[in-house]
Design an enzyme around this catalytic site. Structure first.
Site, PDB file in Angstrom:
ATOM      1  N   ALA A 114      -2.427   3.884   3.349  1.00 42.63           N
ATOM      2  CA  ALA A 114      -3.703   3.941   2.389  1.00 42.63           C
ATOM      3  C   ALA A 114      -4.668   2.952   2.796  1.00 42.63           C
ATOM      4  CB  ALA A 114      -3.084   3.394   1.137  1.00 42.63           C
TER       5      ALA A 114
ATOM      6  N   SER B 187       1.042  -1.240   0.073  1.00 45.42           N
ATOM      7  CA  SER B 187       0.073  -0.043   0.072  1.00 45.42           C
ATOM      8  C   SER B 187       0.874   1.205   0.068  1.00 45.42           C
ATOM      9  CB  SER B 187      -0.851  -0.210   1.362  1.00 45.42           C
ATOM     10  OG  SER B 187      -0.181   0.327   2.429  1.00 45.42           O
ATOM     11  N   ASP B 188       0.472   2.169  -0.435  1.00 50.21           N
ATOM     12  CA  ASP B 188       1.026   3.601  -0.023  1.00 50.21           C
ATOM     13  C   ASP B 188       0.953   3.719   1.313  1.00 50.21           C
ATOM     14  OD1 ASP B 188       2.289   6.112  -0.241  1.00 50.21           O
ATOM     15  OD2 ASP B 188       1.076   6.711  -2.040  1.00 50.21           O
ATOM     16  N   CYS B 189       1.572   4.667   2.070  1.00 50.57           N
ATOM     17  CA  CYS B 189       1.757   4.849   3.368  1.00 50.57           C
ATOM     18  C   CYS B 189       0.327   5.302   4.064  1.00 50.57           C
ATOM     19  CB  CYS B 189       2.761   5.729   4.122  1.00 50.57           C
ATOM     20  SG  CYS B 189       4.307   5.048   3.577  1.00 50.57           S
TER      21      CYS B 189
END
Length: 776
Positions: free
Chosen positions: A301, A297-299
């Site tokens: 997310a 995931s993006d941070c």
């Protein structure tokens, strides 16, 4: 590289290099399966003769549930009883190894890394082999940091291959621009370089030099615009736009680049969070494209799926959504906090955790981190001497030289003459800043040289004045700048943007220069003895229509954020030690484009909404400068020399027809035509190129296809190939493009199906056109 001034460059290249490598005791890099540890010797996951899939399964089978859950986040803790050290999944290397993530440390033997130009400028070279060499250098420097004990992770979250759809996007600077073909080829070149593959691919048989990650999957190109943030944004995207704009770079990154990582984006696409979209992560990436690697995931997310977007009704539901969709690791702590509860509530089978861990440990094993002492491994001999090496610094210089774009050069004002008696006024808020040259996601660079210092190497009598209090230029000392300009033989203005104006989480609301910059430029140009030179440092395009038509502004250069060697490259271009050849990788729009909401994801023009279309493929309005624009100190001409096939026959019996404006148009779908047809119908296009100038130059040749039939969602034109050629003065050459009709002559229908239509298409290079007929 053409013409570079060794006497100028190498003293500057060596600046700060000696201070970056300090003599300290080297630290052992972290690894598992230490042969000197008898307790790990019997573990099958340590046996390098076994397939990685079998080793990963064995390792996961030995973990307790608590240990398994602990490994689902970016900062994965050690498992001492199995001899497994802590691992950090988050490291950054967008245009050089950076300390932005948590996996790299510049606190030991190595104190900096080569900082290449920001990606948008590197893309302007249209040179895929240059992109590969930059990726290669980054991968080598990353492995050197690990070998020196200054890394606890070898997974780098780059490249950013989202399409630069809207000129206001603060992260457009991180991307290769607006074209899907360019972006895809950049992704492939960079990934192959970083991971240790060959330029043409196919060398990797499991071992990774470092791991690259295609991000942000998918249709992510809005950060924070007028109160709409990436965390809550629901990108409403048509199947047509997904098929021919947003998805192709990721497909190339996975299928051709063989990237070992993918990052799913913050935003939702058509209502579904990207990290919770099984169709996107499992069906498309893994099954259709054959992705083998990990998905992060993006941070934070994952947390926003519950708390910001309200898509999941509970934290446990968010955990279930992402793991069942096919995500493997969470940047953040959300999975660490809520996965156990999801299992206990019987919402999540433990097998979903195992699936994710198989992917995660497989990548760590491919990196050689479970093969015993790394000094005995294939990449174990890469030493600290490769970091900031002379070869890498020359490569950073070449990348900046090849990317700088000459947008205007009235009456051959540039290059300036080299003369000891000449005087130079250097004005502008970006004229004496080394930091601005780096852009975002930059680590500590090997050296630091400002444009002022680089220009002083050519003109000793250089007077510098910033003119503005900052790039925002809310306060300007215009009268003093005018006085300085009046006294100089030549004036260079270095203006534009910086990270206070465009960056992650900061989209622009205007396309004009900030504050009083335009007023400063115009007044100085009026006062100067001769037409002035305007240099723009910026990632996104700016509306400088005023400068384009101002006779007092003789030359305009766009230098993006050109990296640690950018100041030297800029000085060399201005004084003729390098012949510029860069071409814009994005359209420069006028200020009135801001009427189109950034939230409108449609690529095609929409009369009802007033959207004039996006990018050169669909935009129907006036440009300030078009995609592919770029002048040179030489003039080049093109000629179609040969096309191996100018007629393509489709089988009428199985063709489909549609009625369009009372005309019947026959077409065939690309999947229906099949792989064999697409391969056997490839054809060659030979183009002659001549340099008519007095200087040698490196010139990118861009080949487009333009359909004779317009409308109904068809692109105005589409880039189908590009190559760079180096030509001496008056020299000719021939370059050959291999085109597949299924890629180069197809278009997306509204439902996303790629089809080839009957009729005429035109190959276009410069002003030359060549017809290709598709017959049913």
């Amino acid at each position: 590289m053409i013409f570079h001034k060794l006497s100028l460059v190498f003293p500057l290249l060596c600046l700060c290099f000696t201070s970056l490598l300090t003599r300290v005791d080297s630290t052992q890099p972290p690894f598992s399966c230490d042969p000197s540890n008898p307790s790990t010797e019997t573990f099958p996951f340590c046996k390098t003769t076994l397939p990685i899939s079998q080793r990963a399964r064995d390792l996961v089978s030995r973990l307790t549930l608590d240990e398994k859950i602990s490994q689902l986040v970016n900062s994965a803790p050690a498992i001492p009883r199995l001899g497994i050290p802590a691992y950090e999944w988050w490291s950054e290397a967008l245009h050089g190894v950076a300390g932005v993530g948590k996996g790299i440390f510049f606190n030991g033997t190595i104190r900096g890394a080569t900082s290449f130009p920001q990606v948008i400028l590197t893309a302007a070279s249209f040179d895929s082999y240059l992109w590969y060499r930059i990726g290669q250098a980054i991968g080598l420097e990353a492995r050197a940091l690990y070998n020196a004990g200054q890394a606890i992770g070898m997974t780098f979250w780059a490249p950013n291959i989202n399409i630069f759809r809207d000129p206001r996007w603060g992260r457009g600077q991180e991307t290769p621009g607006e074209d899907p073909l360019v972006t895809g080829k950049y992704a492939v070149s960079y990934v192959r370089g970083v991971q240790g593959d060959t330029f043409n691919g196919g060398k990797l048989k499991g071992n990774l030099q470092a791991s690259a990650c295609c991000k942000h999957f998918t249709a992510y190109d809005l950060d924070n615009w007028k109160g709409t943030t990436r965390y809550k944004f629901d990108a409403r995207v048509t199947m047509q736009d997904l098929a021919d704009t947003y998805q192709p770079p990721f497909e190339s990154c996975v299928k051709q680049g063989r990237a070992s990582g993918i990052m799913c984006a913050y935003n939702r696409v058509n209502g579904i969070p990207s990290c919770a979209d099984r169709n996107l992560l499992s069906k498309t990436a893994r099954r259709q494209w054959g992705f083998h690697g990990y998905i992060t995931s993006d941070c934070d997310a994952v947390s926003i799926i519950y708390d910001a977007q309200g898509y999941a009704k509970s934290p446990e539901d968010a955990v279930v959504d992402v793991l069942k969709a096919g995500m493997d690791v969470n940047c953040g702590s959300f999975l660490q906090k809520h996965t156990e509860a999801a299992v206990k509530q019987k919402k999540l089978p433990e097998s979903e955790i195992d699936r994710a861990l198989h992917n995660l440990f497989s990548v760590r094993m491919r990196l050689g981190l479970f093969n015993g002492n790394p000094t005995t491994q294939p990449f174990g001999k890469i030493g600290a001497d490769v970091v900031c090496s002379p070869a890498h610094q020359v490569l950073a210089l070449q990348a900046a030289q090849d990317g700088i774009v000459l947008l205007k050069n009235s009456h051959g004002l540039l290059p300036l003459p080299k003369s000891k008696s000449v005087s130079l006024a250097l004005i502008g808020p970006n004229a004496n800043s080394a930091k601005t040259l780096l852009g975002n996601y930059a680590g500590p660079s090997c050296r630091s040289i400002t444009p002022l210092q680089a220009l002083q190497n050519y003109v000793e009598n250089t007077v510098y004045y910033p003119g503005c209090d900052s790039v925002a230029c809310s306060s300007a000392s215009i009268d003093k700048a005018v006085d300085i300009a009046k006294g100089a033989d030549h004036v260079v203005l270095i203006m534009g943007l910086d990270q206070t104006q465009e960056k992650e989480e900061l989209d622009r609301v205007d396309l004009v220069l900030p504050g009083r910059q335009q007023e400063l430029i115009t007044r100085v140009a009026e006062a100067a003895k001769k037409p002035v030179i305007l240099v723009l440092l910026c990632g996104g395009p700016v509306d400088i229509t005023f400068a384009k038509y101002d006779r007092n502004i003789g030359s305009i250069l766009w230098a993006g954020y050109p990296g640690e060697a950018g100041a030297v490259a800029l000085a060399e271009v201005i004084f003729g030690d390098h012949n510029p050849g860069g071409r814009l990788p994005m359209t420069w729009y006028p200020q009135d484009y801001i009427k189109v909401p950034m939230t409108d994801m449609k690529m095609r023009p929409q009369a009802t909404s007033g959207n004039p279309g996006r990018t050169y493929r669909f935009y129907e309005g006036k440009e300030v400068f078009p995609f592919g624009c770029g002048l040179s100190y030489s003039k080049y001409s093109y000629k179609f020399k040969a096309v191996s096939q100018n007629k393509l026959y489709l089988n009428q019996s199985s063709s489909t027809k549609m009625v369009e404006n009372q005309d019947v148009v026959h077409y065939k779908s690309v999947p229906e035509l099949g792989t064999e047809f697409c391969e056997t119908r490839k054809f060659l296009v030979t183009i002659g190129v001549k340099n008519h100038g007095e200087m040698a130059g490196k010139h990118p040749v861009l080949l487009f296809v333009k359909p004779a039939r317009r409308g109904n969602g068809r692109p105005i034109k589409q880039l189908v190939g590009f190559q760079s050629v180096i030509l001496n003065a008056k020299e000719k050459a021939e370059i050959v493009f291999e085109l597949s009709p299924c890629e180069s002559l197809s278009r997306a229908r509204e439902d996303g199906l790629m089809v080839i239509e009957e009729g005429t298409h035109f190959l276009v290079v410069g002003d030359e056109e060549y017809p290709i007929s598709i017959l049913v």
